[in-house]
Write an enzyme that holds these catalytic residues in place. Structure first.
Site, PDB file in Angstrom:
ATOM      1  N   LEU A  45     -86.041-107.479  48.829  1.00  0.00           N
ATOM      2  CA  LEU A  45     -86.402-107.109  47.621  1.00  0.00           C
ATOM      3  C   LEU A  45     -85.509-108.002  46.534  1.00  0.00           C
ATOM      4  O   LEU A  45     -84.434-108.092  46.925  1.00  0.00           O
ATOM      5  CB  LEU A  45     -86.128-105.566  47.240  1.00  0.00           C
ATOM      6  CG  LEU A  45     -86.109-104.874  45.950  1.00  0.00           C
ATOM      7  CD1 LEU A  45     -86.679-103.475  46.058  1.00  0.00           C
ATOM      8  CD2 LEU A  45     -85.105-105.144  45.052  1.00  0.00           C
ATOM      9  N   ASP A  47     -85.859-109.583  42.340  1.00  0.00           N
ATOM     10  CA  ASP A  47     -86.188-109.246  40.942  1.00  0.00           C
ATOM     11  C   ASP A  47     -87.158-107.936  40.632  1.00  0.00           C
ATOM     12  O   ASP A  47     -88.147-108.157  41.119  1.00  0.00           O
ATOM     13  CB  ASP A  47     -86.705-110.512  40.045  1.00  0.00           C
ATOM     14  CG  ASP A  47     -85.847-111.899  40.243  1.00  0.00           C
ATOM     15  OD1 ASP A  47     -85.098-111.819  41.213  1.00  0.00           O
ATOM     16  OD2 ASP A  47     -86.614-112.763  39.790  1.00  0.00           O
ATOM     17  N   SER A 107     -91.349-114.281  39.482  1.00  0.00           N
ATOM     18  CA  SER A 107     -91.124-113.353  38.772  1.00  0.00           C
ATOM     19  C   SER A 107     -92.041-113.294  37.447  1.00  0.00           C
ATOM     20  O   SER A 107     -92.080-114.306  36.802  1.00  0.00           O
ATOM     21  CB  SER A 107     -89.769-113.248  38.327  1.00  0.00           C
ATOM     22  OG  SER A 107     -89.142-112.666  39.353  1.00  0.00           O
ATOM     23  N   ASP A 167     -90.454-117.622  35.155  1.00  0.00           N
ATOM     24  CA  ASP A 167     -90.113-116.096  34.518  1.00  0.00           C
ATOM     25  C   ASP A 167     -90.591-115.770  33.354  1.00  0.00           C
ATOM     26  O   ASP A 167     -89.674-115.280  32.399  1.00  0.00           O
ATOM     27  CB  ASP A 167     -88.607-115.499  34.746  1.00  0.00           C
ATOM     28  CG  ASP A 167     -88.072-116.256  36.262  1.00  0.00           C
ATOM     29  OD1 ASP A 167     -88.865-116.339  37.159  1.00  0.00           O
ATOM     30  OD2 ASP A 167     -86.760-116.449  36.481  1.00  0.00           O
TER      31      ASP A 167
HETATM   32  C1  FRU Z   1     -84.445-115.024  40.242  1.00  0.00           C
HETATM   33  C2  FRU Z   1     -85.664-115.745  41.214  1.00  0.00           C
HETATM   34  C3  FRU Z   1     -86.302-116.255  39.672  1.00  0.00           C
HETATM   35  C4  FRU Z   1     -87.859-116.276  40.409  1.00  0.00           C
HETATM   36  C5  FRU Z   1     -87.763-115.146  41.726  1.00  0.00           C
HETATM   37  C6  FRU Z   1     -88.295-115.746  42.952  1.00  0.00           C
HETATM   38  O1  FRU Z   1     -83.748-114.299  41.238  1.00  0.00           O
HETATM   39  O2  FRU Z   1     -85.054-116.860  41.549  1.00  0.00           O
HETATM   40  O3  FRU Z   1     -85.952-117.073  38.906  1.00  0.00           O
HETATM   41  O4  FRU Z   1     -89.067-116.104  39.703  1.00  0.00           O
HETATM   42  O5  FRU Z   1     -86.516-114.978  41.826  1.00  0.00           O
HETATM   43  O6  FRU Z   1     -88.534-114.766  43.777  1.00  0.00           O
END
Ligand code: FRU
Length: 480
Positions: A45, A47, A107, A167
């Site tokens: 697990l 973000d 994310s 993100d």
């Molecule tokens: C942060 C990250 C985000 C990305 C995601 C991939 O922990 O690196 O930038 O979208 O995790 O799981």
């Protein structure tokens, strides 16, 4: 855990039932499963994603790779909650099953629009030479939690960013939808792109510019940027990877930080009148914090209790990572406070006056008072010898030290085995400490300073000891 790329990117449909059962059985052997925090059923697990209010409930997804403790082909796993304390995993998933997210549904955020939930996320796409093309894409979730992906790419990679562009956070400001996206420029500096929904259509975005938030570019990438409005003030939460330690002192591999602003000027893509950059959390791990404003105006956040590029003692049991408690933000005397939502007290089953204990279930809350100008050392997860997680609170100097060097299985020791923060010197202090088997969340002065951490105690480490000084307060058994 390091696993070969072929394993991490193996299509979900190739994993056999036998393999999945074996992973599940291995997770079941862990002595460290949490009782009132969200953990993955199996695998990793990371973000929090899509934290929102929809269909009369709070919605919270998380990034997951379900086949082991590694960062593989990511999906979103859905949970829902009515009280922000009890969450139910529904089985609904946003899978990496489209040409625009072929190498991971990365994310993103979510927002209710009409009778659907709009999901805005990054599709991780790699070509045959493993060159990455990040695509900002969307999906609609209906009231039956059926997800339909939008086929077109909503925001393509602009020419002034590298492959690190991800993100998206959607938010509403005065009735207009905006989005911010974490990015890296060609000089390998982190920055944030700012977009506006044309005619408020979330399937149609135009770039306004680079978000001006007083960033220095000393970081090489900004992950997971979020803007939330707290008591009328815009707050930017973000993860500046590689930030120069001369700019901000931090010990974790990557920091999770924030700035409070006086104003927001979307026309100029500017957050105005910011504080210096500040650590959001002083513990060993809190990352990728995601926030949103509820329909009734509260600002809520939740963090990943874990960090990228770190191996954990649970890896051998084929899982890693947990979600923090949901915290509500407020601003007092110009300072940001974060404290678990009110409903957290519903976990309290039995209360007694605080005292030392030789054995607990390691699922409890302490509410403690430290007198002004005193020094106290408390040991949680204490064994017979008094070894465990040491918390020293010096209210004379205004200093707190959390030391996990004698608390069970050690890991990430390259980043140090203690963490500290300051409090106002010469003042009394309070601490609310939430212990959940292998998770500790400590809130000083009801959220003025926070330490979020994992700890992996040995079987004998179940006590609470006052190693020196004096402290009073309450002990509560917690039950989910
Ligand atoms: C942060 C990250 C985000 C990305 C995601 C991939 O922990 O690196 O930038 O979208 O995790 O799981």
């Amino acid at each position: 855990m390091n696993l070969p790329t072929e394993v991490r990117y193996r299509p979900y449909t190739d994993w056999t039932d036998g393999e999945k059962t074996k992973i599940k059985e291995n997770v079941g052997k862990s002595p460290w499963r949490a009782s009132y925090h969200i953990e993955p059923e199996t695998g990793l697990l990371n973000d929090p994603n899509g934290f929102s209010y929809f269909n009369g409930k709070f919605q919270l997804f998380y990034q997951s790779w379900p086949f082991g403790a590694a960062h593989g082909l990511k999906q979103w796993v859905h949970t829902e909650s009515e009280d922000l304390v009890h969450f139910t995993e529904t089985g609904v998933k946003l899978l990496p099953d489209h040409e625009n997210d072929s190498h991971g549904a990365y994310s993103g955020s979510a927002y209710q629009i009409g009778d659907k939930l709009f999901i805005f996320y990054t599709g991780n796409v790699r070509d045959e030479n493993w060159i990455r093309d990040p695509r900002q894409i969307g999906a609609w979730m209906d009231k039956n939690y059926k997800i339909k992906k939008i086929d077109k790419v909503l925001i393509k990679k602009p020419t002034d960013v590298t492959e690190h562009f991800r993100d998206p956070q959607i938010f509403d400001y005065k009735g207009q939808f905006y989005a911010i996206i974490g990015a890296q420029n060609h000089n390998k500096q982190g920055f944030i792109k700012f977009y506006k929904a044309v005619d408020n259509d979330v399937e149609n975005w135009v770039e306004v510019g680079d978000l001006d938030f007083g960033g220095t570019g000393s970081e090489y990438m900004i992950e997971c940027p979020n803007i939330v409005f707290v008591d009328g003030k815009p707050v930017l939460l973000y993860c500046p990877q590689g930030l120069d330690k001369a700019e901000l002192d931090y010990n974790n591999i990557y920091p999770n930080t924030y700035k409070i602003f006086q104003d927001f000027d979307p026309e100029k893509a500017a957050l105005v009148g910011g504080t210096p950059i500040i650590n959001l959390d002083y513990g060993f791990e809190a990352y990728a914090t995601q926030g949103f404003n509820t329909p009734d105006g509260r600002a809520l956040i939740v963090s990943w209790i874990g960090l990228p590029d770190v191996d954990y003692p649970t890896d051998k049991y084929d899982y890693q990572g947990a979600m923090s408690l949901v915290k509500e933000l407020s601003i007092k005397d110009g300072k940001l406070y974060q404290y678990p939502v009110e409903a957290i007290t519903s976990l309290r089953t039995r209360q007694e006056d605080f005292s030392e204990k030789t054995a607990t279930t390691n699922t409890y809350e302490l509410e403690l008072n430290f007198q002004a100008n005193t020094q106290t050392e408390l040991v949680l997860f204490a064994d017979q010898e008094g070894n465990g997680l040491s918390l020293t609170v010096d209210t004379a100097k205004g200093k707190v030290i959390l030391d996990r060097s004698k608390a069970g299985e050690q890991y990430a020791t390259d980043f140090g085995t203690s963490r500290e923060c300051t409090l106002d010197a010469g003042q009394a202090a309070t601490a609310n400490i939430f212990v959940d088997n292998s998770i500790v969340e400590i809130f000083f002065n009801k959220g003025e300073k926070v330490f979020t951490s994992r700890v992996f105690p040995s079987a004998e480490q179940t006590g609470i000891k006052v190693a020196s000084g004096n402290v009073s307060g309450h002990y509560f058994d917690l039950k989910y």
